[in-house]
Design a protein around this motif. Structure first.
Motif, PDB file in Angstrom:
ATOM      1  N   ALA A 151       0.834  -1.205   0.000  1.00  0.00           N
ATOM      2  CA  ALA A 151       0.000   0.000   0.000  1.00  0.00           C
ATOM      3  C   ALA A 151       0.869   1.255   0.000  1.00  0.00           C
ATOM      4  N   LEU A 152       1.939   1.237   0.785  1.00  0.00           N
ATOM      5  CA  LEU A 152       2.850   2.380   0.824  1.00  0.00           C
ATOM      6  C   LEU A 152       3.554   2.533  -0.515  1.00  0.00           C
ATOM      7  N   PHE A 153       4.020   1.432  -1.071  1.00  0.00           N
ATOM      8  CA  PHE A 153       4.698   1.442  -2.365  1.00  0.00           C
ATOM      9  C   PHE A 153       3.794   2.042  -3.443  1.00  0.00           C
ATOM     10  N   ALA A 154       2.545   1.617  -3.473  1.00  0.00           N
ATOM     11  CA  ALA A 154       1.617   2.098  -4.494  1.00  0.00           C
ATOM     12  C   ALA A 154       1.311   3.581  -4.311  1.00  0.00           C
ATOM     13  N   SER A 155       1.103   4.006  -3.069  1.00  0.00           N
ATOM     14  CA  SER A 155       0.719   5.396  -2.808  1.00  0.00           C
ATOM     15  C   SER A 155       1.829   6.374  -3.156  1.00  0.00           C
ATOM     16  N   ILE A 156       3.090   5.951  -3.011  1.00  0.00           N
ATOM     17  CA  ILE A 156       4.217   6.828  -3.332  1.00  0.00           C
ATOM     18  C   ILE A 156       4.216   7.211  -4.809  1.00  0.00           C
ATOM     19  N   PHE A 159       2.913  10.765  -6.702  1.00  0.00           N
ATOM     20  CA  PHE A 159       3.650  12.000  -6.963  1.00  0.00           C
ATOM     21  C   PHE A 159       4.282  12.022  -8.359  1.00  0.00           C
ATOM     22  N   SER A 160       4.314  10.888  -9.034  1.00  0.00           N
ATOM     23  CA  SER A 160       4.937  10.840 -10.360  1.00  0.00           C
ATOM     24  C   SER A 160       3.909  10.659 -11.476  1.00  0.00           C
ATOM     25  N   LEU A 161       2.614  10.812 -11.138  1.00  0.00           N
ATOM     26  CA  LEU A 161       1.558  10.566 -12.114  1.00  0.00           C
ATOM     27  C   LEU A 161       1.001  11.849 -12.692  1.00  0.00           C
ATOM     28  N   SER A 162       0.450  11.731 -13.875  1.00  0.00           N
ATOM     29  CA  SER A 162      -0.222  12.858 -14.512  1.00  0.00           C
ATOM     30  C   SER A 162      -1.468  12.347 -15.220  1.00  0.00           C
ATOM     31  N   GLY A 163      -2.463  13.207 -15.385  1.00  0.00           N
ATOM     32  CA  GLY A 163      -3.687  12.825 -16.070  1.00  0.00           C
ATOM     33  C   GLY A 163      -4.724  12.236 -15.131  1.00  0.00           C
ATOM     34  N   GLY A 165      -7.356   9.244 -13.631  1.00  0.00           N
ATOM     35  CA  GLY A 165      -7.235   7.831 -13.303  1.00  0.00           C
ATOM     36  C   GLY A 165      -6.076   7.488 -12.393  1.00  0.00           C
ATOM     37  N   LYS A 166      -5.706   8.414 -11.522  1.00  0.00           N
ATOM     38  CA  LYS A 166      -4.576   8.149 -10.628  1.00  0.00           C
ATOM     39  C   LYS A 166      -4.879   7.004  -9.655  1.00  0.00           C
ATOM     40  N   LEU A 167      -6.126   6.955  -9.177  1.00  0.00           N
ATOM     41  CA  LEU A 167      -6.488   5.876  -8.250  1.00  0.00           C
ATOM     42  C   LEU A 167      -6.453   4.521  -8.945  1.00  0.00           C
ATOM     43  N   VAL A 168      -6.812   4.500 -10.220  1.00  0.00           N
ATOM     44  CA  VAL A 168      -6.746   3.253 -10.985  1.00  0.00           C
ATOM     45  C   VAL A 168      -5.298   2.783 -11.089  1.00  0.00           C
ATOM     46  N   TYR A 169      -4.394   3.696 -11.404  1.00  0.00           N
ATOM     47  CA  TYR A 169      -2.970   3.368 -11.516  1.00  0.00           C
ATOM     48  C   TYR A 169      -2.446   2.843 -10.178  1.00  0.00           C
ATOM     49  N   ILE A 170      -2.807   3.522  -9.103  1.00  0.00           N
ATOM     50  CA  ILE A 170      -2.335   3.123  -7.776  1.00  0.00           C
ATOM     51  C   ILE A 170      -2.880   1.752  -7.404  1.00  0.00           C
ATOM     52  N   GLY A 171      -4.143   1.499  -7.778  1.00  0.00           N
ATOM     53  CA  GLY A 171      -4.733   0.195  -7.501  1.00  0.00           C
ATOM     54  C   GLY A 171      -3.980  -0.925  -8.199  1.00  0.00           C
ATOM     55  N   ILE A 172      -3.614  -0.692  -9.459  1.00  0.00           N
ATOM     56  CA  ILE A 172      -2.841  -1.690 -10.204  1.00  0.00           C
ATOM     57  C   ILE A 172      -1.465  -1.884  -9.576  1.00  0.00           C
ATOM     58  N   ALA A 173      -0.824  -0.775  -9.214  1.00  0.00           N
ATOM     59  CA  ALA A 173       0.503  -0.852  -8.584  1.00  0.00           C
ATOM     60  C   ALA A 173       0.445  -1.637  -7.276  1.00  0.00           C
ATOM     61  N   PHE A 174      -0.642  -1.479  -6.529  1.00  0.00           N
ATOM     62  CA  PHE A 174      -0.804  -2.196  -5.259  1.00  0.00           C
ATOM     63  C   PHE A 174      -0.879  -3.703  -5.497  1.00  0.00           C
ATOM     64  N   VAL A 175      -1.691  -4.109  -6.458  1.00  0.00           N
ATOM     65  CA  VAL A 175      -1.846  -5.540  -6.746  1.00  0.00           C
ATOM     66  C   VAL A 175      -0.523  -6.136  -7.212  1.00  0.00           C
ATOM     67  N   LEU A 176       0.183  -5.428  -8.083  1.00  0.00           N
ATOM     68  CA  LEU A 176       1.463  -5.923  -8.574  1.00  0.00           C
ATOM     69  C   LEU A 176       2.502  -5.986  -7.454  1.00  0.00           C
ATOM     70  N   ALA A 177       2.426  -5.026  -6.530  1.00  0.00           N
ATOM     71  CA  ALA A 177       3.368  -5.018  -5.406  1.00  0.00           C
ATOM     72  C   ALA A 177       3.154  -6.224  -4.490  1.00  0.00           C
ATOM     73  N   LEU A 178       1.929  -6.713  -4.433  1.00  0.00           N
ATOM     74  CA  LEU A 178       1.658  -7.911  -3.627  1.00  0.00           C
ATOM     75  C   LEU A 178       2.461  -9.103  -4.141  1.00  0.00           C
ATOM     76  N   VAL A 179       2.614  -9.190  -5.457  1.00  0.00           N
ATOM     77  CA  VAL A 179       3.411 -10.265  -6.058  1.00  0.00           C
ATOM     78  C   VAL A 179       4.871 -10.126  -5.650  1.00  0.00           C
TER      79      VAL A 179
END
Length: 216
Positions: A151-156, A159-163, A165-179
């Protein structure tokens, strides 16, 4: 903020990073994932009186290699599924600002590919899996430690996103970080999630390069 300071300091030596996006990305990556994340790790371990063994790193054995292959396939497969779901639902996903720079100069994508294995994967995994997940695991069940670190990894990344759908991007990053977290927990070897992480990013940048140059 860090990159701005670096640009300013280097500018004092007559090197204009503002007009050289590729060089700016390399310098920014080196100082963020390399110097900053590495420095945080050293200070943290020294402050707690811990040795380097707190973050186990070794050459992968056969089992680690199998996890690297399986984890890389899994994380790329999850990205494919997530992308299909997002498209089906008509949602938008934000983009990393690096992609915008790359579209203007596609060769940047090629430059970024080796950096994923040399700096980005190792640096981010050292911080979020090695230190954060490792510290949480001292007082929490491994599953909870993986979830919180992810969750921390995804939320960080916010700060590097634009456009949109930021929550969508973070959600994907969270799932991938679980792996990545599960791979580290299973192998107890930081090299494993670092290589998986690097592979995931490298494949994305390779795809972005082919798309930008009409290769796809």
């Amino acid at each position: 903020m860090l990159l701005l300071a670096v640009v300013t300091v280097i500018g004092l030596f007559g090197i204009d990073l503002a007009s050289r996006p590729a060089l700016r990305l390399v310098v920014g990556t080196f100082f963020l994932q390399g110097v900053t994340f590495g420095g945080i790790a050293v200070l943290y371990l020294k402050g707690r009186g811990l040795g380097l063994g707190f973050v186990p790193v070794r050459l992968p054995d056969k089992r680690d290699g199998a996890v690297i292959i399986g984890g890389s396939i899994a994380i790329l497969g999850l990205l494919f599924v997530a992308s299909a779901v997002i498209t089906a639902l008509g949602l938008n996903s934000a983009e990393n600002q690096i992609v915008e720079v790359g579209r203007q100069n596609p060769s940047v994508f090629l430059l970024l590919i080796p950096l994923q294995f040399l700096l980005v994967g190792p640096g981010e995994e050292l911080l979020f899996r090695g230190l954060v997940q490792g510290t949480l695991r001292e007082s929490l069940h491994p599953a909870r430690a993986i979830i919180l670190a992810s969750a921390l990894f995804a939320s960080i990344h916010l700060f590097s996103l634009s456009g949109e759908g930021k929550l969508v991007y973070i959600g994907i990053a969270f799932v991938l970080a679980l792996v990545l977290g599960a791979a580290y927990e299973y192998t107890d070897n930081l090299t494993v999630p670092a290589v998986i992480h690097g592979t995931y990013n490298a494949v994305q940048f390779a795809g972005a390069y082919l798309t930008a140059t009409g290769g796809l």
